[in-house]
Design a protein around this motif. Sequence first.
Motif, PDB file in Angstrom:
ATOM      1  N   GLY A  26      -9.741  90.837 157.946  1.00 32.13           N
ATOM      2  CA  GLY A  26     -10.275  91.700 157.311  1.00 32.13           C
ATOM      3  C   GLY A  26      -9.046  92.570 156.306  1.00 32.13           C
ATOM      4  N   LEU A  27      -7.885  92.539 156.838  1.00 28.63           N
ATOM      5  CA  LEU A  27      -6.837  92.960 155.963  1.00 28.63           C
ATOM      6  C   LEU A  27      -6.394  92.032 154.856  1.00 28.63           C
ATOM      7  CD1 LEU A  27      -4.517  94.439 158.665  1.00 28.63           C
ATOM      8  CD2 LEU A  27      -5.761  95.688 157.098  1.00 28.63           C
ATOM      9  N   GLY A  28      -6.894  90.654 155.001  1.00 27.01           N
ATOM     10  CA  GLY A  28      -6.583  89.960 153.871  1.00 27.01           C
ATOM     11  C   GLY A  28      -5.262  89.074 154.018  1.00 27.01           C
ATOM     12  N   PHE A  29      -4.936  89.023 155.277  1.00 26.29           N
ATOM     13  CA  PHE A  29      -3.681  88.301 155.749  1.00 26.29           C
ATOM     14  C   PHE A  29      -3.908  86.981 156.072  1.00 26.29           C
ATOM     15  CE2 PHE A  29      -1.725  92.591 157.392  1.00 26.29           C
ATOM     16  CZ  PHE A  29      -1.519  92.997 156.105  1.00 26.29           C
ATOM     17  N   ILE A  30      -5.242  86.538 156.469  1.00 26.96           N
ATOM     18  CA  ILE A  30      -5.607  85.313 156.858  1.00 26.96           C
ATOM     19  C   ILE A  30      -6.943  84.946 156.331  1.00 26.96           C
ATOM     20  CG2 ILE A  30      -4.221  84.954 158.836  1.00 26.96           C
ATOM     21  CD1 ILE A  30      -6.609  85.198 160.593  1.00 26.96           C
ATOM     22  N   ALA A  31      -7.227  83.778 156.084  1.00 23.83           N
ATOM     23  CA  ALA A  31      -8.903  83.551 155.571  1.00 23.83           C
ATOM     24  C   ALA A  31      -9.905  83.870 156.662  1.00 23.83           C
ATOM     25  CB  ALA A  31      -8.929  81.882 155.221  1.00 23.83           C
ATOM     26  N   VAL A  32     -10.999  84.365 156.073  1.00 25.02           N
ATOM     27  CA  VAL A  32     -12.073  84.759 156.667  1.00 25.02           C
ATOM     28  C   VAL A  32     -12.696  83.602 157.187  1.00 25.02           C
ATOM     29  CG1 VAL A  32     -14.373  86.057 156.561  1.00 25.02           C
ATOM     30  CG2 VAL A  32     -12.366  86.990 155.420  1.00 25.02           C
ATOM     31  N   ASP A  33     -13.007  83.632 158.547  1.00 27.53           N
ATOM     32  CA  ASP A  33     -13.713  82.240 159.216  1.00 27.53           C
ATOM     33  C   ASP A  33     -15.162  82.690 159.213  1.00 27.53           C
ATOM     34  OD1 ASP A  33     -14.708  80.435 160.692  1.00 27.53           O
ATOM     35  OD2 ASP A  33     -13.303  80.704 162.606  1.00 27.53           O
ATOM     36  N   TRP A  42     -16.078  90.188 164.152  1.00 25.60           N
ATOM     37  CA  TRP A  42     -16.424  91.116 162.978  1.00 25.60           C
ATOM     38  C   TRP A  42     -16.348  92.441 163.239  1.00 25.60           C
ATOM     39  CZ3 TRP A  42     -16.855  88.457 158.983  1.00 25.60           C
ATOM     40  CH2 TRP A  42     -17.325  87.165 159.010  1.00 25.60           C
ATOM     41  N   HIS A  43     -16.222  93.044 164.509  1.00 22.86           N
ATOM     42  CA  HIS A  43     -15.613  94.370 164.815  1.00 22.86           C
ATOM     43  C   HIS A  43     -14.353  94.514 164.046  1.00 22.86           C
ATOM     44  CE1 HIS A  43     -15.560  98.112 166.680  1.00 22.86           C
ATOM     45  NE2 HIS A  43     -14.214  97.887 166.904  1.00 22.86           N
ATOM     46  N   GLY A  44     -13.544  93.759 164.565  1.00 24.79           N
ATOM     47  CA  GLY A  44     -12.112  93.704 163.864  1.00 24.79           C
ATOM     48  C   GLY A  44     -11.991  93.597 162.377  1.00 24.79           C
ATOM     49  N   TYR A  45     -12.737  92.479 161.952  1.00 26.86           N
ATOM     50  CA  TYR A  45     -12.826  92.422 160.275  1.00 26.86           C
ATOM     51  C   TYR A  45     -13.373  93.869 159.692  1.00 26.86           C
ATOM     52  CZ  TYR A  45     -14.218  90.305 155.913  1.00 26.86           C
ATOM     53  OH  TYR A  45     -14.456  90.361 154.441  1.00 26.86           O
ATOM     54  N   ASN A  46     -14.475  94.288 160.188  1.00 20.60           N
ATOM     55  CA  ASN A  46     -15.023  95.515 159.363  1.00 20.60           C
ATOM     56  C   ASN A  46     -13.750  96.518 159.571  1.00 20.60           C
ATOM     57  OD1 ASN A  46     -17.614  94.535 158.750  1.00 20.60           O
ATOM     58  ND2 ASN A  46     -18.056  95.114 160.778  1.00 20.60           N
ATOM     59  N   ASN A  47     -13.090  96.786 160.519  1.00 18.29           N
ATOM     60  CA  ASN A  47     -12.038  97.621 160.552  1.00 18.29           C
ATOM     61  C   ASN A  47     -11.001  97.143 159.910  1.00 18.29           C
ATOM     62  OD1 ASN A  47     -13.126  99.630 162.378  1.00 18.29           O
ATOM     63  ND2 ASN A  47     -12.786  98.207 164.180  1.00 18.29           N
ATOM     64  N   GLY A  48     -10.482  95.944 159.772  1.00 16.81           N
ATOM     65  CA  GLY A  48      -9.593  95.706 158.623  1.00 16.81           C
ATOM     66  C   GLY A  48      -9.903  96.102 157.319  1.00 16.81           C
ATOM     67  N   GLN A  49     -11.139  95.814 156.914  1.00 21.45           N
ATOM     68  CA  GLN A  49     -11.483  95.999 155.620  1.00 21.45           C
ATOM     69  C   GLN A  49     -11.480  97.476 155.238  1.00 21.45           C
ATOM     70  OE1 GLN A  49     -13.895  93.789 153.040  1.00 21.45           O
ATOM     71  NE2 GLN A  49     -11.835  92.980 153.806  1.00 21.45           N
ATOM     72  N   VAL A  50     -11.810  98.260 156.338  1.00 19.97           N
ATOM     73  CA  VAL A  50     -11.860  99.794 155.990  1.00 19.97           C
ATOM     74  C   VAL A  50     -10.180 100.269 155.852  1.00 19.97           C
ATOM     75  CG1 VAL A  50     -12.367 102.019 157.159  1.00 19.97           C
ATOM     76  CG2 VAL A  50     -14.087 100.212 157.045  1.00 19.97           C
ATOM     77  N   ASP A  51      -9.694  99.705 156.966  1.00 18.87           N
ATOM     78  CA  ASP A  51      -7.967 100.383 156.855  1.00 18.87           C
ATOM     79  C   ASP A  51      -7.389  99.638 155.399  1.00 18.87           C
ATOM     80  OD1 ASP A  51      -8.465 101.159 159.228  1.00 18.87           O
ATOM     81  OD2 ASP A  51      -7.392  99.944 160.667  1.00 18.87           O
ATOM     82  N   ALA A  55     -13.420  98.650 152.090  1.00 19.04           N
ATOM     83  CA  ALA A  55     -14.768  98.826 152.417  1.00 19.04           C
ATOM     84  C   ALA A  55     -14.904 100.345 152.787  1.00 19.04           C
ATOM     85  CB  ALA A  55     -15.278  98.030 153.406  1.00 19.04           C
ATOM     86  N   PRO A  56     -15.749 101.193 152.657  1.00 22.01           N
ATOM     87  CA  PRO A  56     -15.947 102.501 153.138  1.00 22.01           C
ATOM     88  C   PRO A  56     -16.217 102.574 154.289  1.00 22.01           C
ATOM     89  CG  PRO A  56     -17.959 102.032 151.999  1.00 22.01           C
ATOM     90  CD  PRO A  56     -17.048 100.771 152.027  1.00 22.01           C
ATOM     91  N   VAL A  57     -15.730 103.577 155.066  1.00 18.74           N
ATOM     92  CA  VAL A  57     -16.009 103.678 156.615  1.00 18.74           C
ATOM     93  C   VAL A  57     -17.684 103.954 156.643  1.00 18.74           C
ATOM     94  CG1 VAL A  57     -16.018 105.345 158.544  1.00 18.74           C
ATOM     95  CG2 VAL A  57     -13.960 104.916 156.944  1.00 18.74           C
ATOM     96  N   SER A  58     -18.466 103.127 157.704  1.00 18.34           N
ATOM     97  CA  SER A  58     -19.710 103.281 157.831  1.00 18.34           C
ATOM     98  C   SER A  58     -19.994 104.432 158.596  1.00 18.34           C
ATOM     99  CB  SER A  58     -20.317 102.055 158.316  1.00 18.34           C
ATOM    100  OG  SER A  58     -20.060 101.793 159.838  1.00 18.34           O
ATOM    101  N   PRO A  59     -21.374 104.921 158.748  1.00 13.05           N
ATOM    102  CA  PRO A  59     -21.833 105.825 159.530  1.00 13.05           C
ATOM    103  C   PRO A  59     -21.711 105.456 161.185  1.00 13.05           C
ATOM    104  CG  PRO A  59     -23.352 105.572 157.895  1.00 13.05           C
ATOM    105  CD  PRO A  59     -22.336 104.495 157.682  1.00 13.05           C
ATOM    106  N   VAL A  60     -21.917 104.061 161.348  1.00 11.41           N
ATOM    107  CA  VAL A  60     -21.790 103.652 162.665  1.00 11.41           C
ATOM    108  C   VAL A  60     -20.189 103.462 163.165  1.00 11.41           C
ATOM    109  CG1 VAL A  60     -21.962 101.361 163.993  1.00 11.41           C
ATOM    110  CG2 VAL A  60     -23.727 101.964 162.379  1.00 11.41           C
ATOM    111  N   GLN A  61     -19.470 103.292 162.215  1.00 11.45           N
ATOM    112  CA  GLN A  61     -17.853 103.428 162.606  1.00 11.45           C
ATOM    113  C   GLN A  61     -17.624 104.936 163.021  1.00 11.45           C
ATOM    114  OE1 GLN A  61     -16.518 101.160 159.060  1.00 11.45           O
ATOM    115  NE2 GLN A  61     -15.396  99.944 160.420  1.00 11.45           N
ATOM    116  N   THR A  62     -17.999 105.794 162.304  1.00 12.79           N
ATOM    117  CA  THR A  62     -17.647 107.328 162.424  1.00 12.79           C
ATOM    118  C   THR A  62     -18.294 107.775 163.663  1.00 12.79           C
ATOM    119  OG1 THR A  62     -17.775 107.521 160.023  1.00 12.79           O
ATOM    120  CG2 THR A  62     -18.075 109.471 161.521  1.00 12.79           C
ATOM    121  N   ALA A  63     -19.736 107.265 164.114  1.00  9.19           N
ATOM    122  CA  ALA A  63     -20.093 107.688 165.259  1.00  9.19           C
ATOM    123  C   ALA A  63     -19.468 106.966 166.433  1.00  9.19           C
ATOM    124  CB  ALA A  63     -21.628 107.137 165.175  1.00  9.19           C
ATOM    125  N   LEU A  64     -19.141 105.721 166.022  1.00 11.90           N
ATOM    126  CA  LEU A  64     -18.267 105.099 167.428  1.00 11.90           C
ATOM    127  C   LEU A  64     -16.834 105.876 167.565  1.00 11.90           C
ATOM    128  CD1 LEU A  64     -18.114 102.895 169.599  1.00 11.90           C
ATOM    129  CD2 LEU A  64     -17.137 101.260 167.783  1.00 11.90           C
TER     130      LEU A  64
END
Length: 78
Positions: A26-33, A42-51, A55-64
């Motif tokens: 998600g950070l772009g350091f390695i290729a997406v599988d 995918w949880h890690g990928y989504n967090n990497g994209q946001v960090d 990608a924007p923070v999703s309402p689901v991420q905010t709630a979690l």
Amino acid sequence: MSDYIEPITDLAEINDDECLTGYRAGLGFIAVDYTQKSRSYWHGYNNGQVDRGLAPVSPVQTALARQFVAEQRRKGMH
């Protein structure tokens, strides 16, 4: 891509290695599988994209995050 991790109880089921691999992708350091099926990846990928600001923070991420902080406070860990 699998759904976000939603209920706080699902966090206990996260595979740390898969989550970290997804985060690095998600950070772009390695290729997406795209063959990955695990929610941990995918949880890690989504967090990497946001960090990384890709990608924007999703309402689901905010709630979690709010659930996690509330749970830690309830346990006296703040």
